[in-house]
Each structure stands twice: as structure tokens, then as C-alpha cells.
Design a protein around this motif. Structure first.
Motif, PDB file in Angstrom:
ATOM      1  N   SER A  11      14.310  -9.698 -35.569  1.00 41.66           N
ATOM      2  CA  SER A  11      13.718 -10.071 -36.848  1.00 41.66           C
ATOM      3  C   SER A  11      13.626 -11.581 -36.945  1.00 41.66           C
ATOM      4  O   SER A  11      14.615 -12.281 -36.694  1.00 41.66           O
ATOM      5  CB  SER A  11      14.567  -9.539 -37.997  1.00 41.66           C
ATOM      6  N   GLN A  13      11.477 -14.938 -39.236  1.00 38.95           N
ATOM      7  CA  GLN A  13      10.626 -15.326 -40.346  1.00 38.95           C
ATOM      8  C   GLN A  13       9.264 -15.765 -39.813  1.00 38.95           C
ATOM      9  O   GLN A  13       9.121 -16.146 -38.643  1.00 38.95           O
ATOM     10  CB  GLN A  13      11.269 -16.462 -41.133  1.00 38.95           C
ATOM     11  N   SER A 121       9.188 -11.428 -41.241  1.00 34.01           N
ATOM     12  CA  SER A 121       9.220 -11.500 -42.703  1.00 34.01           C
ATOM     13  C   SER A 121       8.460 -12.729 -43.182  1.00 34.01           C
ATOM     14  O   SER A 121       8.481 -13.783 -42.547  1.00 34.01           O
ATOM     15  CB  SER A 121      10.662 -11.543 -43.197  1.00 34.01           C
TER      16      SER A 121
END
Length: 122
Positions: A11, A13, A121
Motif C-alpha cells: 500500500s 499513497q 490511496s
């Protein structure tokens, strides 16, 4: 038949980077590549590399992703920079990509790894 094991997903950003790896049990494939599949969407080609080192990219990743291979380590890589939420997907390594090695949808002749998840994200 070659066996493929992907790693390196995770994961990040938006704007971040990840490097995917694909360890191959054998490395005689003319063309290997990376594909991805987001939920509810078809699997699509991302980047391919042939045995001569020629690389091919989907328009959506050109300039941001780099495919490479280390023949001594039997390993395929995908360096992904400037990631955006549209890049989020399960990423699959493929061997024996048929044809001319241009990036296309899967044709059914590929050998697949188990996939590694990439989440981006905003």
C-alpha cells in the motif's frame, strides 16, 4: 512448465513508488510481462520484455513504469513510480506471452504467477 512467484506489492499513497519482483523457476520464455486486474475489470497488459531486452508498455504507464529483468537471478521486475489510484490492482507476472510481445490483453497462452496486490490511496 515455468513457475512464477511475485512479491513487492503493498500500500502506498498517490505519488509513491513500488518495485515488484517475479522469481522464475526457469527462464527460457521469449516474452515475459506484467499484467494487472482491478476489481470488476478485465485483466490488462502493463509491460512486456522480450529475450533481447526490448520493452513495451501500455500507454497508461509509459514514463512511470519500467520493466527489467536479471537473467542471472531469473527475476523479472516492475518499477512503478508516480502511482495513482487508477494503478491499484492485483499485479500478475506472466511468462510465455505469445506473439510479438506487444502489450495486449491476455490471449490464453500465458503462464501466470499467483499475483501481488498493489493499493494506492489518494
Amino acid at each position: 512448465q515455468v513457475q512464477l512467484v511475485e512479491s513487492g506489492g503493498g500500500s502506498v499513497q498517490a505519488g509513491g513508488s513500488l518495485r515488484l519482483s517475479c522469481a522464475a523457476s526457469a527462464y527460457s520464455s521469449y516474452c515475459m510481462g506484467w499484467f494487472r486486474q482491478a476489481p470488476g475489470k478485465e485483466r490488462e497488459g502493463v509491460a512486456n520484455i522480450n529475450s533481447d531486452g526490448m520493452t513495451y508498455y501500455a500507454d497508461s504507464v509509459k514514463g512511470r513504469f519500467t520493466i527489467s529483468k536479471d537473467n542471472a537471478k531469473n527475476t523479472l521486475y516492475l518499477q512503478m513510480n508516480s502511482l495513482n489510484p487508477e494503478d491499484a490492482a492485483m499485479y500478475y507476472c506472466a511468462a510465455d506471452v505469445p506473439g510479438d510481445c506487444f502489450v495486449r490483453r491476455p490471449s490464453g497462452g500465458e503462464v501466470w504467477g499467483q499475483g501481488t496486490q498493489v493499493t494506492v490511496s489518494s
